[in-house]
Design a protein around this motif. Structure first.
Motif, PDB file in Angstrom:
ATOM      1  N   HIS A 171      64.233  81.979  44.060  1.00 21.91           N
ATOM      2  CA  HIS A 171      62.961  82.696  43.923  1.00 21.91           C
ATOM      3  C   HIS A 171      63.014  83.832  42.904  1.00 21.91           C
ATOM      4  CE1 HIS A 171      60.272  80.986  46.969  1.00 21.91           C
ATOM      5  NE2 HIS A 171      61.347  80.755  47.686  1.00 21.91           N
ATOM      6  N   HIS A 172      64.134  84.541  42.863  1.00 18.88           N
ATOM      7  CA  HIS A 172      64.162  85.795  42.103  1.00 18.88           C
ATOM      8  C   HIS A 172      65.225  85.876  41.017  1.00 18.88           C
ATOM      9  CE1 HIS A 172      61.228  87.359  44.874  1.00 18.88           C
ATOM     10  NE2 HIS A 172      62.036  87.219  45.909  1.00 18.88           N
ATOM     11  N   GLY A 173      66.129  84.906  40.971  1.00 14.76           N
ATOM     12  CA  GLY A 173      67.182  84.955  39.967  1.00 14.76           C
ATOM     13  C   GLY A 173      68.447  85.610  40.495  1.00 14.76           C
ATOM     14  N   GLU A 174      69.524  85.444  39.742  1.00 14.14           N
ATOM     15  CA  GLU A 174      70.842  85.885  40.193  1.00 14.14           C
ATOM     16  C   GLU A 174      70.942  87.400  40.339  1.00 14.14           C
ATOM     17  OE1 GLU A 174      75.477  85.757  38.591  1.00 14.14           O
ATOM     18  OE2 GLU A 174      74.033  84.264  37.870  1.00 14.14           O
ATOM     19  N   GLU A 175      70.458  88.148  39.359  1.00 13.08           N
ATOM     20  CA  GLU A 175      70.588  89.605  39.406  1.00 13.08           C
ATOM     21  C   GLU A 175      69.845  90.182  40.601  1.00 13.08           C
ATOM     22  OE1 GLU A 175      69.631  93.553  36.641  1.00 13.08           O
ATOM     23  OE2 GLU A 175      69.567  91.543  35.752  1.00 13.08           O
ATOM     24  N   GLU A 243      55.510  85.139  47.570  1.00 12.15           N
ATOM     25  CA  GLU A 243      55.053  83.947  46.839  1.00 12.15           C
ATOM     26  C   GLU A 243      55.855  82.706  47.244  1.00 12.15           C
ATOM     27  OE1 GLU A 243      55.035  84.673  42.662  1.00 12.15           O
ATOM     28  OE2 GLU A 243      53.817  86.486  42.828  1.00 12.15           O
ATOM     29  N   GLY A 244      56.233  82.647  48.514  1.00  9.74           N
ATOM     30  CA  GLY A 244      56.962  81.484  49.022  1.00  9.74           C
ATOM     31  C   GLY A 244      56.748  81.338  50.513  1.00  9.74           C
ATOM     32  N   ALA A 308      56.852  76.338  55.696  1.00 13.60           N
ATOM     33  CA  ALA A 308      58.189  76.138  55.133  1.00 13.60           C
ATOM     34  C   ALA A 308      58.183  76.417  53.637  1.00 13.60           C
ATOM     35  CB  ALA A 308      58.666  74.717  55.403  1.00 13.60           C
ATOM     36  N   ASP A 309      59.231  77.052  53.170  1.00 11.30           N
ATOM     37  CA  ASP A 309      59.385  77.300  51.745  1.00 11.30           C
ATOM     38  C   ASP A 309      59.444  75.968  51.010  1.00 11.30           C
ATOM     39  OD1 ASP A 309      59.628  79.036  49.588  1.00 11.30           O
ATOM     40  OD2 ASP A 309      61.812  78.990  49.632  1.00 11.30           O
ATOM     41  N   ASP A 310      58.833  75.919  49.831  1.00  9.31           N
ATOM     42  CA  ASP A 310      58.764  74.647  49.110  1.00  9.31           C
ATOM     43  C   ASP A 310      59.835  74.500  48.033  1.00  9.31           C
ATOM     44  OD1 ASP A 310      57.834  76.459  47.272  1.00  9.31           O
ATOM     45  OD2 ASP A 310      55.880  75.515  46.979  1.00  9.31           O
ATOM     46  N   VAL A 311      60.833  75.379  48.002  1.00  8.73           N
ATOM     47  CA  VAL A 311      61.933  75.223  47.057  1.00  8.73           C
ATOM     48  C   VAL A 311      62.701  73.952  47.398  1.00  8.73           C
ATOM     49  CG1 VAL A 311      64.128  76.175  46.256  1.00  8.73           C
ATOM     50  CG2 VAL A 311      62.176  77.673  46.593  1.00  8.73           C
ATOM     51  N   ASP A 312      62.983  73.142  46.400  1.00 11.57           N
ATOM     52  CA  ASP A 312      63.692  71.887  46.623  1.00 11.57           C
ATOM     53  C   ASP A 312      65.087  72.152  47.176  1.00 11.57           C
ATOM     54  OD1 ASP A 312      65.563  69.543  45.469  1.00 11.57           O
ATOM     55  OD2 ASP A 312      63.523  68.783  45.719  1.00 11.57           O
ATOM     56  N   LEU A 313      65.462  71.437  48.227  1.00  9.99           N
ATOM     57  CA  LEU A 313      66.757  71.669  48.859  1.00  9.99           C
ATOM     58  C   LEU A 313      67.917  71.337  47.934  1.00  9.99           C
ATOM     59  CD1 LEU A 313      66.204  70.470  52.534  1.00  9.99           C
ATOM     60  CD2 LEU A 313      66.138  72.780  51.614  1.00  9.99           C
ATOM     61  N   SER A 314      67.731  70.377  47.069  1.00  8.03           N
ATOM     62  CA  SER A 314      68.792  70.059  46.109  1.00  8.03           C
ATOM     63  C   SER A 314      69.040  71.228  45.161  1.00  8.03           C
ATOM     64  CB  SER A 314      68.430  68.801  45.310  1.00  8.03           C
ATOM     65  OG  SER A 314      68.386  67.666  46.147  1.00  8.03           O
TER      66      SER A 314
END
Length: 334
Positions: A171-175, A243-244, A308-314
């Motif tokens: 969602h937000h990136g590594e940093e 936003e998730g 449920a969050d829609d970020v792909d599990l893969s």
């Protein structure tokens, strides 16, 4: 026909009938949690299921056994671990319209190597006495300084927490994910220790006010006379990402490359997404079915609805290495 002749004929028929092959599963999940659904499958089909608990060395064992492995299937409780098994080349693609129809695309791999069987949400357990309704709405809220000294959690190296951190990365990136991990650490009431139930016990004991945990542990605690009081001290809160939605993980299954009993193994895989099997999962393990038409148990339904969050599990599986590095860099467990 005499009784002797009848018995001889029956025996001959029994000898001629092909024996049903057993299905062997290597599982990182405690066998007693899935035994009821396996027993139902055996009762329905006559095919026995051998559950073998394999914890840390699942991939190494499958590689060492190679084509001689007795394992037909592997079961795991974390998407990253499932993907690692696939990436090591010890599974095979499964062509099944039954599985495709029953399991949403977001809960199975694009190449049909792994399939989700149940989902669980990574939620917040909040003290009924010390945390007001609406105080927590997002995962991002957990880094607010007002929670300093009030959060309990198990190790940051645990699969469930690594999966959640992977979702933060998505969602937000590594940093930003590293800052989030640092924020959670700054708000801890104690060094990470124990399992999800131990965190709820700590809330009951007044050591902290909120904790991270999987939903189904609420059901397990309510079934245990010693732990019921802990469970009644908290309520489930479904935080969402800005936003998730609410982070979910899966328990899932894959067919091994060797699979000596492929036909029976496929039969079991398809059974596990049937309405009957999904109902057993929901009732016995307090999990969410992947089959849309399956009903929730009354207890699970009582916890309320969530998106449920829609970020792909893969994608989450792909962020695991980065999540692990972040946990080590911030010395989360130190």
């Amino acid at each position: 026909m005499t009784i002797r002749t009848l018995l001889m004929a029956t025996a001959a028929t029994a000898i001629a009938a092909p024996a049903l092959a057993d299905v062997t599963i290597y599982t990182t999940r405690q066998p007693e949690l899935i035994q009821p659904v396996m027993d139902a499958f055996t009762a329905d089909t006559g095919i026995a299921v051998n559950l073998e608990f394999v914890n840390e060395a699942l991939i190494e064992r499958l590689k060492a056994e190679g084509a001689r492995s007795p394992a037909d299937l592997v079961m795991d409780v974390d998407i990253a671990n499932l993907q690692r098994v696939v990436d090591e080349g010890v599974t095979q693609s499964v062509d099944s319209q039954v599985l495709m129809d029953a399991i949403p695309a977001s809960l199975r791999s694009d190449d049909n190597q792994w399939f989700g069987l149940t989902t669980r949400a990574r939620i917040v357990y909040a003290s009924k006495d010390r945390v007001a309704d609406g105080e927590i709405t997002t995962y991002e809220d957990l880094t607010d300084p007002k929670w300093a000294g009030r959060i309990c959690t198990r190790s940051g190296l645990n699969n469930y927490n690594l999966a959640l951190l992977s979702a933060v990365i998505a969602h937000h990136g590594e940093e930003a994910a590293k800052e989030w991990a640092e924020g959670i650490k700054a708000n801890l009431a104690r060094k990470p220790e124990g399992n999800d139930r131990a965190q709820v016990k700590a809330i009951w004991a007044g050591e902290c006010d909120i904790s991270l945990g999987n939903t189904y542990y609420m059901g397990k605690m309510l079934e245990d006379a010693e732990q019921t009081e802990w469970a009644n001290a908290v309520r489930i809160v479904f935080p969402e990402f800005e936003e998730g939605g609410t982070h979910v993980n899966v328990s899932g299954i894959a067919m091994t490359q060797s699979a000596p009993n492929k036909e029976e193994a496929l039969q079991l895989m398809e059974y596990l997404v049937s309405p009957a099997a999904q109902a057993i999962y929901a009732e016995e393990n307090h999990e969410y079915p992947v089959l849309a038409s399956a009903e929730l148990s009354d207890l699970v339904a009582s916890w309320g609805e969530y998106t449920a969050d829609d970020v792909d599990l893969s994608e989450l599986a792909g962020h695991r290495a980065t999540a692990l590095r972040i946990v080590e860099e911030v010395n989360f467990d130190g």
